[in-house]
Design an enzyme around this catalytic site. Sequence first.
Site, short mmCIF file in Angstrom:
data_model
loop_
_atom_site.label_atom_id
_atom_site.label_comp_id
_atom_site.label_asym_id
_atom_site.label_seq_id
_atom_site.Cartn_x
_atom_site.Cartn_y
_atom_site.Cartn_z
N LYS A 172 0.80 -1.19 -0.13
CA LYS A 172 0.03 -0.08 0.02
C LYS A 172 0.83 1.11 -0.11
CE LYS A 172 -4.59 -0.73 1.28
NZ LYS A 172 -4.94 -2.26 1.95
N LYS B 127 -4.29 -11.39 -6.64
CA LYS B 127 -5.36 -11.67 -5.81
C LYS B 127 -6.88 -11.20 -6.12
CE LYS B 127 -5.16 -10.50 -1.65
NZ LYS B 127 -5.93 -10.20 -0.21
N LYS C 150 -11.28 -7.57 -2.62
CA LYS C 150 -12.65 -6.67 -2.33
C LYS C 150 -12.68 -5.32 -3.08
CE LYS C 150 -12.53 -8.16 2.20
NZ LYS C 150 -11.63 -8.11 3.36
P1 TYM Z 1 -9.31 -10.48 4.73
O1 TYM Z 1 -10.56 -9.95 5.22
O2 TYM Z 1 -8.44 -9.74 4.14
O3 TYM Z 1 -9.73 -11.97 4.17
C1 TYM Z 1 -10.44 -12.91 5.00
C2 TYM Z 1 -9.74 -14.40 4.88
O4 TYM Z 1 -9.99 -14.74 3.33
C3 TYM Z 1 -8.72 -14.96 2.67
N1 TYM Z 1 -8.71 -14.45 1.55
C4 TYM Z 1 -8.35 -15.12 0.29
N2 TYM Z 1 -7.91 -16.61 0.30
C5 TYM Z 1 -7.74 -16.80 -1.02
N3 TYM Z 1 -7.91 -16.08 -2.04
C6 TYM Z 1 -8.22 -14.94 -1.91
N4 TYM Z 1 -8.11 -14.24 -3.34
C7 TYM Z 1 -8.52 -14.43 -0.78
N5 TYM Z 1 -8.72 -13.16 -0.30
C8 TYM Z 1 -8.82 -13.18 0.86
C9 TYM Z 1 -7.65 -14.13 3.65
O5 TYM Z 1 -6.52 -14.84 3.56
C10 TYM Z 1 -8.29 -14.33 4.88
O6 TYM Z 1 -7.99 -15.74 5.52
N6 TYM Z 1 -6.21 -9.83 8.69
C11 TYM Z 1 -7.30 -10.58 8.11
C12 TYM Z 1 -8.50 -10.70 9.12
C13 TYM Z 1 -8.21 -11.01 10.63
C14 TYM Z 1 -7.66 -12.25 11.10
C15 TYM Z 1 -7.36 -12.15 12.23
C16 TYM Z 1 -7.39 -13.72 10.52
C17 TYM Z 1 -8.16 -10.34 11.66
N7 TYM Z 1 -7.45 -10.75 12.55
C18 TYM Z 1 -6.92 -13.32 13.08
C19 TYM Z 1 -6.98 -14.60 11.06
C20 TYM Z 1 -6.80 -14.40 12.47
C21 TYM Z 1 -7.88 -10.02 6.80
O7 TYM Z 1 -7.56 -8.85 6.66
O8 TYM Z 1 -8.45 -10.91 6.11
#
Ligand code: TYM
Length: 332
Positions: free
Chosen positions: A112, A195, A198
């Site tokens: 970013k 990837k 959103k």
């Molecule tokens: P976030 O909200 O970006 O994504 C949620 C979960 O979805 C997975 N993911 C994907 N997997 C495969 N292909 C993709 N294109 C794809 N896009 C998203 C992400 O790897 C994630 O598992 N930091 C985390 C949220 C979080 C969290 C935590 C996760 C906050 N605290 C504690 C685990 C444990 C996040 O931004 O995920």
Amino acid sequence: MKDRMLSGIKPTGQLHLGSYIGALRQFVNFQDDFEMVAFIANLHCITVPQDPQTLQKNLRDCVALYLACGLDPKKSIIFLQTDVKEHAQLGYIMCCHTYMGELNRMTQFKDKAAKGEASLSGGLYTYPCLMAADILLYDPKYVPVGDDQDQHVELCRDVAARMNNRYGQELFRLPEAYNPKVGARIMSLQDPLHKMSKSDGINRGCIYLLDPLDEARKKIMTAITDSIGHVHYDPENQPGVSNLMTIMSALSGQSLADIEKDYEGKGYGEFKKGVADVVCDQLNTIQQAYQKVISSDILRDVLEDGARRASAIAGPKLDLVQRAIGMEILDR
Ligand code: TYM
């Protein structure tokens, strides 16, 4: 006693096929064999600016989709991060035990910053500290995530080990990231070297779980492929086709080799139609369940019960940590 798994999703936008295949589907698959703790990371959402009404809708939809995709509140602990205050408090403590050099190395922040995005917040920079707190409060064995989160889980382990060492006791269990075997990184349909995410919505590279089915189908039919014309799994030379194969395999359970065999000698049009059928079938099931959940009034009960159960674990853990650090002076 069952081992514990923990994970969360940050609904800064609507949930999409990547978050479903990489994360949410795993939560559902593991909830019988593990004690699953699945939260909605609303504190993480505000690390980037949010429109309040849209955020509220996304949060509500996220809980509803957890349920619609099959998370069972009787088995799993489902809650909103802000309903368990220990997350923010341990998050601050984690910040104080994480080096800036470590945060500077986090690729998500670096990417970013490299894009020259103005006004990045301090919250975005210290995000991995809060994520470490989210995990460590619950001592999970595994953290089911897509592979973009592995680096954050690694940092979480490092900080946990550092604190265990510094305070001379096993304050935290060291967690392991758990990636799905197929679909740990679903790529954009329009730019298969990046990837699916959103913020990808405008260019039709991202399929949202609540997309109208005809729109989802259109996105697949217009997905970028290549001129090789052969359905073959080769992420390096055929990233678009390989990504569609991965989506199909993850959702249908068919192996990549079987998909190759099925489409031998057939064109991409027919292949894409096959992928679209599998995706739309899955979306249809999810969307029907979502409609039922969203028109009922169970969300409040689910979140209240989840927060109560999560607090019963997080409260004593925070207390233990604060005592070990020497921050507590009263017996409670
Ligand atoms: P976030 O909200 O970006 O994504 C949620 C979960 O979805 C997975 N993911 C994907 N997997 C495969 N292909 C993709 N294109 C794809 N896009 C998203 C992400 O790897 C994630 O598992 N930091 C985390 C949220 C979080 C969290 C935590 C996760 C906050 N605290 C504690 C685990 C444990 C996040 O931004 O995920």
